[in-house]
Scaffold this motif. Structure first.
Motif, PDB file in Angstrom:
ATOM      1  N   VAL A 118       0.824  -1.210   0.000  1.00  0.00           N
ATOM      2  CA  VAL A 118       0.000   0.000   0.000  1.00  0.00           C
ATOM      3  C   VAL A 118       0.857   1.257   0.000  1.00  0.00           C
ATOM      4  O   VAL A 118       0.642   2.186  -0.781  1.00  0.00           O
ATOM      5  CB  VAL A 118      -0.965  -0.010   1.205  1.00  0.00           C
ATOM      6  CG1 VAL A 118      -1.657   1.339   1.342  1.00  0.00           C
ATOM      7  CG2 VAL A 118      -1.999  -1.113   1.035  1.00  0.00           C
TER       8      VAL A 118
ATOM      9  N   THR B  74      -5.745  -4.968  -8.896  1.00  0.00           N
ATOM     10  CA  THR B  74      -6.616  -4.296  -7.934  1.00  0.00           C
ATOM     11  C   THR B  74      -6.190  -2.851  -7.710  1.00  0.00           C
ATOM     12  O   THR B  74      -7.009  -1.931  -7.760  1.00  0.00           O
ATOM     13  CB  THR B  74      -6.618  -5.055  -6.598  1.00  0.00           C
ATOM     14  OG1 THR B  74      -7.034  -6.405  -6.829  1.00  0.00           O
ATOM     15  CG2 THR B  74      -7.556  -4.405  -5.596  1.00  0.00           C
ATOM     16  N   SER B  75      -4.900  -2.653  -7.446  1.00  0.00           N
ATOM     17  CA  SER B  75      -4.426  -1.283  -7.243  1.00  0.00           C
ATOM     18  C   SER B  75      -4.577  -0.462  -8.518  1.00  0.00           C
ATOM     19  O   SER B  75      -4.873   0.734  -8.476  1.00  0.00           O
ATOM     20  CB  SER B  75      -2.959  -1.292  -6.792  1.00  0.00           C
ATOM     21  OG  SER B  75      -2.144  -2.001  -7.718  1.00  0.00           O
TER      22      SER B  75
ATOM     23  N   VAL C 146      -8.214   0.685  -8.701  1.00  0.00           N
ATOM     24  CA  VAL C 146      -8.460   1.785  -7.770  1.00  0.00           C
ATOM     25  C   VAL C 146      -7.873   3.081  -8.314  1.00  0.00           C
ATOM     26  O   VAL C 146      -8.508   4.140  -8.280  1.00  0.00           O
ATOM     27  CB  VAL C 146      -7.880   1.466  -6.372  1.00  0.00           C
ATOM     28  CG1 VAL C 146      -8.025   2.670  -5.442  1.00  0.00           C
ATOM     29  CG2 VAL C 146      -8.589   0.258  -5.766  1.00  0.00           C
TER      30      VAL C 146
ATOM     31  N   LEU D 158      -4.353   7.345  -3.304  1.00  0.00           N
ATOM     32  CA  LEU D 158      -4.259   5.902  -3.556  1.00  0.00           C
ATOM     33  C   LEU D 158      -3.874   5.124  -2.302  1.00  0.00           C
ATOM     34  O   LEU D 158      -4.431   4.057  -2.030  1.00  0.00           O
ATOM     35  CB  LEU D 158      -3.250   5.618  -4.675  1.00  0.00           C
ATOM     36  CG  LEU D 158      -3.081   4.136  -5.014  1.00  0.00           C
ATOM     37  CD1 LEU D 158      -4.366   3.556  -5.590  1.00  0.00           C
ATOM     38  CD2 LEU D 158      -1.926   3.934  -5.993  1.00  0.00           C
TER      39      LEU D 158
ATOM     40  N   TYR E 152      -6.589   2.425  -1.462  1.00  0.00           N
ATOM     41  CA  TYR E 152      -6.100   1.057  -1.617  1.00  0.00           C
ATOM     42  C   TYR E 152      -5.819   0.437  -0.247  1.00  0.00           C
ATOM     43  O   TYR E 152      -5.959  -0.764  -0.060  1.00  0.00           O
ATOM     44  CB  TYR E 152      -4.848   1.039  -2.493  1.00  0.00           C
ATOM     45  CG  TYR E 152      -4.302  -0.346  -2.737  1.00  0.00           C
ATOM     46  CD1 TYR E 152      -5.120  -1.367  -3.199  1.00  0.00           C
ATOM     47  CD2 TYR E 152      -2.959  -0.631  -2.493  1.00  0.00           C
ATOM     48  CE1 TYR E 152      -4.612  -2.639  -3.426  1.00  0.00           C
ATOM     49  CE2 TYR E 152      -2.449  -1.903  -2.716  1.00  0.00           C
ATOM     50  CZ  TYR E 152      -3.287  -2.901  -3.179  1.00  0.00           C
ATOM     51  OH  TYR E 152      -2.795  -4.154  -3.385  1.00  0.00           O
TER      52      TYR E 152
END
Length: 403
Positions: A117, A325-326, A329, A338, A342
């Motif tokens: 992240v 996935t990131s 987003v 983010l 995220y």
């Protein structure tokens, strides 16, 4: 954009992830020696790892917000210190309660500040939007290289120094993350690498409200929950599952190493596919492959060869979900927040990790078999494949206007 033209910040992040996630993915081979040391069943260690993953997720949104506000450098340094402290205290623990605090809480906090992240938040701000998924894939692959490099080393340390000595070596290795973090530069600009200026009127609160009202955001959460369930169940319980099948410990270490090395290629491959094709469709294919691979593994006879093949196959689809996935987003909500948005998705991932690690030990102790949980992972993979199809992946209106 060639990977060799990525900014230095990407490679700094890669160095941090190699250490952080390499250590984390080796914890599965510590299950039997630590459980034997404390004369407990497998649920004890399973719950410690489950707690670690749950707190990893609980801390993640807060750590992500702190990184968006104060910069990633301080967060990574503090996280590396917490990580090292947790590993060292685990090595000298004399009771199970201490292990829950050290390996569970402190290492969970350390992971939340030194993993995807935070690092992907840094990468998103220095790489153009059209190459973001590829950069995320390359960065994700770094964690897999750490898994490939650390697990055989951890096995050797276990054989030579015991599990306490191996934990202490890992604690010293965390200083490498501190060294890399010193070179992180935090951007004070509201613009991302594509040159799009994020409207200054959009606060963190407003960005959260936008996300919470977006149906696709919650479907992304659901898909990533399944990913967390899969990876921590397999990473934590595969060594014990193979031991139950009377395979030598080296088979488990080799299988997990194959997970790591094939995920190096898989993460980058899925990142490239995400830049080239619709991310929702790529995610659908990835989860279908997961379901087929797991079903084949538990259906066919378990041998050293099938374990190695499974390691390579599941490794190819292991963390390909991270750049996808990131990337989703970032595509929908932009790069400015983010780490926060995220981070919340990653919290859901870690809830899945908690249940995957804990339920594996709980079900084994109850039924004396891992078969029920294996088939549950197949069903969950099929569900995750389907839920990605209805996601509306168009950028929010304000981002489209800014572009």
């Amino acid at each position: 954009m060639s990977i060799f033209r990525f900014p230095p910040m990407v490679w700094i992040g890669i160095g941090i992830l190699i250490v952080s996630l390499g250590i984390r993915q080796s914890f599965g081979i510590f299950m039997l020696p630590i459980s034997d040391h404390f004369d407990s069943g497998r649920e004890f260690f399973s719950f410690a790892i489950a707690l670690q993953n749950l707190l990893f997720g609980v801390f993640q949104p807060m750590v992500g917000m702190a990184a968006d506000r104060f910069g990633a450098k301080r967060i990574v340094i503090m996280g590396a210190i917490a990580y090292a402290t947790g590993l060292y205290i685990t090595s000298i623990a004399t009771s199970a309660a201490v292990v829950y605090v050290s390996l569970g809480a402190l290492v969970g906090l350390g992971l939340s500040a030194t993993s995807y992240v935070i690092i992907l938040g840094v990468v998103a701000k220095v790489v153009p939007a059209q190459h973001a998924a590829k950069a995320f894939g390359l960065t994700t692959a770094a964690g897999s290289f750490g898994m490939f490099a650390m697990i055989p080393g951890a096995q050797a340390l276990l054989s030579e120094f015991g599990w306490q000595g191996a934990m202490q070596v890992f604690a010293m290795l965390c200083t490498v993350m501190v060294a890399f973090a010193c070179f992180i530069k935090s951007s004070s600009s509201n613009s991302d690498a594509s040159g799009v200026q994020s409207p200054s009127s959009v606060s963190l609160k407003q960005a959260l409200q936008e996300a919470f009202r977006h149906k696709g955001y919650w479907l992304i959460h659901l898909g990533f929950f399944v990913c967390g369930f899969h990876v921590m169940f397999i990473a934590t319980h595969l060594p014990s599952y193979l031991a139950d099948k009377e395979l030598p410990a080296s088979s488990a270490a080799l299988a997990l190493a194959y997970v790591g090395i094939f995920n190096i290629f898989g993460s980058y491959f899925w990142g490239m596919m995400a830049d080239r094709f619709n991310k929702r469709h790529v995610m659908f294919v990835l989860y279908l492959l997961r379901a087929a691979i797991i079903a084949g593994f538990v259906t066919l006879p378990i041998t050293q060869y099938s374990a190695a093949i499974f390691g390579g196959a599941i490794g190819f689809v292991w963390l390909g979900t991270v750049p996808l996935t990131s990337g989703l987003v970032r595509q929908i909500f932009g790069a400015q927040y983010l780490s926060t948005l995220y981070g919340l998705v990653f919290f859901t991932h870690q809830v899945g990790s908690f249940l995957g690690a804990w339920a594996g030990g709980l079900i084994y102790d109850y039924y004396g078999s891992y078969q029920p949980i294996w088939w549950s992972t197949v069903a969950l993979a099929l569900i995750a494949a389907v839920v990605h199809l209805p996601i509306n992946d168009k950028p929010l209106a304000r981002l489209a206007i800014a572009s």
